[in-house]
Design a protein around this motif. Structure first.
Motif, PDB file in Angstrom:
ATOM      1  N   LEU A   1      17.062  -4.844  35.625  1.00  0.00           N
ATOM      2  CA  LEU A   1      17.773  -6.071  35.278  1.00  0.00           C
ATOM      3  C   LEU A   1      16.919  -7.304  35.576  1.00  0.00           C
ATOM      4  O   LEU A   1      16.872  -8.244  34.789  1.00  0.00           O
ATOM      5  N   ARG A   2      16.221  -7.279  36.689  1.00  0.00           N
ATOM      6  CA  ARG A   2      15.319  -8.386  37.011  1.00  0.00           C
ATOM      7  C   ARG A   2      14.252  -8.547  35.938  1.00  0.00           C
ATOM      8  O   ARG A   2      13.933  -9.654  35.517  1.00  0.00           O
ATOM      9  N   GLY A   3      13.724  -7.445  35.454  1.00  0.00           N
ATOM     10  CA  GLY A   3      12.742  -7.485  34.383  1.00  0.00           C
ATOM     11  C   GLY A   3      13.313  -8.067  33.101  1.00  0.00           C
ATOM     12  O   GLY A   3      12.633  -8.794  32.386  1.00  0.00           O
ATOM     13  N   LEU A   4      14.578  -7.756  32.826  1.00  0.00           N
ATOM     14  CA  LEU A   4      15.232  -8.310  31.636  1.00  0.00           C
ATOM     15  C   LEU A   4      15.300  -9.826  31.699  1.00  0.00           C
ATOM     16  O   LEU A   4      15.039 -10.512  30.711  1.00  0.00           O
ATOM     17  N   PHE A   5      15.662 -10.353  32.858  1.00  0.00           N
ATOM     18  CA  PHE A   5      15.794 -11.796  32.987  1.00  0.00           C
ATOM     19  C   PHE A   5      14.440 -12.499  33.002  1.00  0.00           C
ATOM     20  O   PHE A   5      14.357 -13.695  32.760  1.00  0.00           O
ATOM     21  N   ARG A   6      13.399 -11.772  33.271  1.00  0.00           N
ATOM     22  CA  ARG A   6      12.067 -12.382  33.280  1.00  0.00           C
ATOM     23  C   ARG A   6      11.371 -12.308  31.933  1.00  0.00           C
ATOM     24  O   ARG A   6      10.238 -12.731  31.805  1.00  0.00           O
ATOM     25  N   GLY A   7      12.018 -11.771  30.958  1.00  0.00           N
ATOM     26  CA  GLY A   7      11.377 -11.728  29.647  1.00  0.00           C
ATOM     27  C   GLY A   7      11.826 -10.555  28.811  1.00  0.00           C
ATOM     28  O   GLY A   7      11.024  -9.967  28.095  1.00  0.00           O
TER      29      GLY A   7
ATOM     30  N   LYS B   1      17.107  -4.552  24.930  1.00  0.00           N
ATOM     31  CA  LYS B   1      16.959  -3.950  26.258  1.00  0.00           C
ATOM     32  C   LYS B   1      18.180  -4.230  27.131  1.00  0.00           C
ATOM     33  O   LYS B   1      18.566  -3.393  27.948  1.00  0.00           O
ATOM     34  N   LEU B   2      18.788  -5.407  26.972  1.00  0.00           N
ATOM     35  CA  LEU B   2      20.004  -5.720  27.713  1.00  0.00           C
ATOM     36  C   LEU B   2      21.119  -4.765  27.312  1.00  0.00           C
ATOM     37  O   LEU B   2      21.823  -4.232  28.179  1.00  0.00           O
ATOM     38  N   ASP B   3      21.272  -4.534  26.023  1.00  0.00           N
ATOM     39  CA  ASP B   3      22.296  -3.591  25.558  1.00  0.00           C
ATOM     40  C   ASP B   3      22.049  -2.190  26.109  1.00  0.00           C
ATOM     41  O   ASP B   3      22.988  -1.502  26.528  1.00  0.00           O
ATOM     42  N   GLU B   4      20.780  -1.773  26.136  1.00  0.00           N
ATOM     43  CA  GLU B   4      20.438  -0.461  26.697  1.00  0.00           C
ATOM     44  C   GLU B   4      20.776  -0.403  28.181  1.00  0.00           C
ATOM     45  O   GLU B   4      21.303   0.596  28.669  1.00  0.00           O
ATOM     46  N   TRP B   5      20.471  -1.494  28.899  1.00  0.00           N
ATOM     47  CA  TRP B   5      20.754  -1.530  30.334  1.00  0.00           C
ATOM     48  C   TRP B   5      22.258  -1.407  30.579  1.00  0.00           C
ATOM     49  O   TRP B   5      22.688  -0.644  31.438  1.00  0.00           O
ATOM     50  N   ILE B   6      23.051  -2.165  29.837  1.00  0.00           N
ATOM     51  CA  ILE B   6      24.506  -2.119  30.019  1.00  0.00           C
ATOM     52  C   ILE B   6      25.036  -0.733  29.663  1.00  0.00           C
ATOM     53  O   ILE B   6      25.891  -0.188  30.363  1.00  0.00           O
ATOM     54  N   TRP B   7      24.516  -0.146  28.586  1.00  0.00           N
ATOM     55  CA  TRP B   7      24.953   1.195  28.191  1.00  0.00           C
ATOM     56  C   TRP B   7      24.624   2.201  29.297  1.00  0.00           C
ATOM     57  O   TRP B   7      25.471   3.026  29.673  1.00  0.00           O
TER      58      TRP B   7
END
Length: 121
Positions: A29-35, A40-46
């Motif tokens: 999640l930290r990586g998502l917010f950094r770029g 990828k956000l949808d994959e993370w939530i899934w």
């Protein structure tokens, strides 16, 4: 991380599978917010909704409730860090003066001096 922190994280990871899973999700999640990207956000939530750790599943459900704001945070260049810093500064001042000061003293501590010659000899 310091060497001591690395040892602590390694020990917690070896001792608790839930900790290892939560750390993995937190780092992603930290990586998502950094770029990251919205895909990828949808994959993370899934992935998080099917996670074995209840806290991660609950967090993912909460993110879905305000998905527009989360998506904007991932792709947008803005941050509210400055605002949060000023709020923290104000609250710290208020706590330090609790019960001892009036609004005039609080104003004097918060507002910059306009006359720079006041404190010169």
């Amino acid at each position: 991380m310091t060497p001591r922190q690395i040892c602590i994280v390694d020990a917690l990871t070896a001792e608790s599978m839930d900790f290892a899973v939560m750390r993995q999700f937190a780092m992603r999640l930290r990586g998502l917010f950094r770029g990251g990207s919205l895909k990828k956000l949808d994959e993370w939530i899934w992935d998080a909704t099917s996670c074995s750790v209840y806290a991660i599943r609950r967090f993912a459900k909460t993110l879905r409730q305000d998905i527009d704001a989360v998506q904007n945070a991932v792709v947008g260049p803005w941050s509210n860090g400055q605002t949060e810093g000023q709020i923290n500064r104000l609250k710290t001042l208020k706590r330090s003066m609790y019960g001892r000061a009036s609004i005039e003293l609080l104003r004097a501590r918060m507002l910059p001096l306009h006359d720079s010659n006041l404190h010169r000899e």
